[in-house]
Design a protein around this motif. Sequence first.
Motif, PDB file in Angstrom:
ATOM      1  N   VAL A 161      53.859  47.488  54.358  1.00  0.00           N
ATOM      2  CA  VAL A 161      53.247  48.281  53.290  1.00  0.00           C
ATOM      3  C   VAL A 161      52.935  47.355  52.121  1.00  0.00           C
ATOM      4  O   VAL A 161      53.820  46.658  51.611  1.00  0.00           O
ATOM      5  N   VAL A 162      51.670  47.346  51.703  1.00  0.00           N
ATOM      6  CA  VAL A 162      51.248  46.572  50.539  1.00  0.00           C
ATOM      7  C   VAL A 162      51.266  47.509  49.329  1.00  0.00           C
ATOM      8  O   VAL A 162      50.620  48.555  49.338  1.00  0.00           O
ATOM      9  N   VAL A 163      52.014  47.125  48.303  1.00  0.00           N
ATOM     10  CA  VAL A 163      52.149  47.950  47.094  1.00  0.00           C
ATOM     11  C   VAL A 163      51.355  47.287  45.974  1.00  0.00           C
ATOM     12  O   VAL A 163      51.581  46.115  45.645  1.00  0.00           O
ATOM     13  N   GLY A 164      50.409  48.021  45.403  1.00  0.00           N
ATOM     14  CA  GLY A 164      49.573  47.478  44.344  1.00  0.00           C
ATOM     15  C   GLY A 164      50.237  47.534  42.982  1.00  0.00           C
ATOM     16  O   GLY A 164      51.203  48.273  42.756  1.00  0.00           O
ATOM     17  N   ARG A 165      49.704  46.760  42.049  1.00  0.00           N
ATOM     18  CA  ARG A 165      50.227  46.759  40.685  1.00  0.00           C
ATOM     19  C   ARG A 165      49.991  48.094  39.995  1.00  0.00           C
ATOM     20  O   ARG A 165      50.665  48.417  39.011  1.00  0.00           O
ATOM     21  N   ASP A 166      49.045  48.884  40.527  1.00  0.00           N
ATOM     22  CA  ASP A 166      48.796  50.213  39.974  1.00  0.00           C
ATOM     23  C   ASP A 166      49.650  51.289  40.625  1.00  0.00           C
ATOM     24  O   ASP A 166      49.491  52.477  40.345  1.00  0.00           O
ATOM     25  N   GLY A 167      50.562  50.875  41.519  1.00  0.00           N
ATOM     26  CA  GLY A 167      51.446  51.823  42.186  1.00  0.00           C
ATOM     27  C   GLY A 167      50.924  52.361  43.501  1.00  0.00           C
ATOM     28  O   GLY A 167      51.644  53.056  44.221  1.00  0.00           O
ATOM     29  N   SER A 168      49.675  52.059  43.855  1.00  0.00           N
ATOM     30  CA  SER A 168      49.123  52.524  45.129  1.00  0.00           C
ATOM     31  C   SER A 168      49.743  51.764  46.295  1.00  0.00           C
ATOM     32  O   SER A 168      50.244  50.646  46.129  1.00  0.00           O
ATOM     33  N   GLU A 169      49.708  52.380  47.480  1.00  0.00           N
ATOM     34  CA  GLU A 169      50.295  51.772  48.671  1.00  0.00           C
ATOM     35  C   GLU A 169      49.297  51.821  49.824  1.00  0.00           C
ATOM     36  O   GLU A 169      48.536  52.787  49.953  1.00  0.00           O
ATOM     37  N   GLN A 170      49.317  50.780  50.658  1.00  0.00           N
ATOM     38  CA  GLN A 170      48.499  50.735  51.868  1.00  0.00           C
ATOM     39  C   GLN A 170      49.374  50.283  53.033  1.00  0.00           C
ATOM     40  O   GLN A 170      50.049  49.256  52.945  1.00  0.00           O
ATOM     41  N   ILE A 171      49.355  51.064  54.128  1.00  0.00           N
ATOM     42  CA  ILE A 171      50.011  50.644  55.368  1.00  0.00           C
ATOM     43  C   ILE A 171      49.000  49.806  56.137  1.00  0.00           C
ATOM     44  O   ILE A 171      47.939  50.283  56.519  1.00  0.00           O
ATOM     45  N   VAL A 172      49.314  48.525  56.342  1.00  0.00           N
ATOM     46  CA  VAL A 172      48.327  47.610  56.910  1.00  0.00           C
ATOM     47  C   VAL A 172      48.686  47.123  58.316  1.00  0.00           C
ATOM     48  O   VAL A 172      47.866  46.499  58.979  1.00  0.00           O
ATOM     49  N   SER A 173      49.893  47.394  58.775  1.00  0.00           N
ATOM     50  CA  SER A 173      50.272  46.943  60.115  1.00  0.00           C
ATOM     51  C   SER A 173      51.488  47.726  60.592  1.00  0.00           C
ATOM     52  O   SER A 173      52.212  48.320  59.784  1.00  0.00           O
ATOM     53  N   GLY A 174      51.699  47.743  61.916  1.00  0.00           N
ATOM     54  CA  GLY A 174      52.846  48.428  62.501  1.00  0.00           C
ATOM     55  C   GLY A 174      53.282  47.763  63.790  1.00  0.00           C
ATOM     56  O   GLY A 174      52.474  47.154  64.487  1.00  0.00           O
ATOM     57  N   TRP A 175      54.560  47.853  64.109  1.00  0.00           N
ATOM     58  CA  TRP A 175      55.106  47.249  65.323  1.00  0.00           C
ATOM     59  C   TRP A 175      56.454  47.893  65.640  1.00  0.00           C
ATOM     60  O   TRP A 175      57.018  48.612  64.820  1.00  0.00           O
ATOM     61  N   SER A 176      56.963  47.619  66.831  1.00  0.00           N
ATOM     62  CA  SER A 176      58.257  48.161  67.255  1.00  0.00           C
ATOM     63  C   SER A 176      59.272  47.040  67.407  1.00  0.00           C
ATOM     64  O   SER A 176      58.927  45.914  67.793  1.00  0.00           O
ATOM     65  N   VAL A 177      60.526  47.348  67.101  1.00  0.00           N
ATOM     66  CA  VAL A 177      61.631  46.398  67.227  1.00  0.00           C
ATOM     67  C   VAL A 177      62.645  46.982  68.200  1.00  0.00           C
ATOM     68  O   VAL A 177      63.072  48.124  68.046  1.00  0.00           O
ATOM     69  N   THR A 178      63.009  46.211  69.203  1.00  0.00           N
ATOM     70  CA  THR A 178      64.005  46.661  70.171  1.00  0.00           C
ATOM     71  C   THR A 178      65.411  46.391  69.638  1.00  0.00           C
ATOM     72  O   THR A 178      65.591  45.701  68.634  1.00  0.00           O
ATOM     73  N   ALA A 179      66.408  46.927  70.334  1.00  0.00           N
ATOM     74  CA  ALA A 179      67.794  46.722  69.922  1.00  0.00           C
ATOM     75  C   ALA A 179      68.175  45.249  70.089  1.00  0.00           C
ATOM     76  O   ALA A 179      67.822  44.599  71.076  1.00  0.00           O
ATOM     77  N   HIS A 180      68.874  44.710  69.089  1.00  0.00           N
ATOM     78  CA  HIS A 180      69.398  43.345  69.122  1.00  0.00           C
ATOM     79  C   HIS A 180      68.290  42.318  69.352  1.00  0.00           C
ATOM     80  O   HIS A 180      68.481  41.322  70.048  1.00  0.00           O
ATOM     81  N   ASP A 181      67.141  42.554  68.771  1.00  0.00           N
ATOM     82  CA  ASP A 181      66.008  41.630  68.916  1.00  0.00           C
ATOM     83  C   ASP A 181      66.272  40.382  68.076  1.00  0.00           C
ATOM     84  O   ASP A 181      66.453  40.463  66.860  1.00  0.00           O
TER      85      ASP A 181
END
Length: 217
Positions: A161-181
């Motif tokens: 999540v990229v958070v702007g100086r004006d307080g706005s937010e953008q979700i720019v990427s996503g991924w999954s994490v397995t157990a004990h990765d």
Amino acid sequence: MRSLERHRDVGAYALGVLDEAEAFRFEDHLMECPQCAAQVTEFGPAARQLMLYRRATPRFVHPMAHPGPRLLDRLLGELAHRHRARRRRFLYGLAASVVLAVAGPGVMVYAGHDEPAARVTAATDPGTGVWARVTTEDGDSGSRMRLEVKDASGPHTCRLVVVGRDGSEQIVSGWSVTAHDTGTTMTTAGSTMHPDEIARYDVRTTDGQRLVSLPPR
């Protein structure tokens, strides 16, 4: 919904057109499907391009109008081409920096024009133990980013999540994490914010838990 239909929803989820209930169910699917998680990351530039399309749509176009399949195909094809070209430029720049470091200060390299320097920030959260590094480059219409994450606190699905100086937010990427990765997850992303407009980068789970926060450099 059957598993095959879940796979087909990856594009709709990445582009933000699923309703809240379907998005929630698809995120549960992401926890167990590395293939879909990787495809969600690849759709990041396409989602950004569609956001730019929406902002650039003339006022005489009906506000509920949507780009048709042919436009989507052209956009995805163009984005894939640009993504490969930008990655090549990034790697060429990285190789040049290695050459300069090895050759020493006595070597001067001429370039036809100055490219904006990449900004690198890294941090480890003492509570979660998650480490992340973000390399950001400025572009004409925003920022290009490369994210590296070491996260052994899974299993869960994460977002950058990229958070702007004006307080706005953008979700720019996503991924999954397995157990004990214990490996390093690497992904690329893009934001309509320029580096000077970014207040911080957050790695969060889909339920909102912040795993690590990185201030810009």
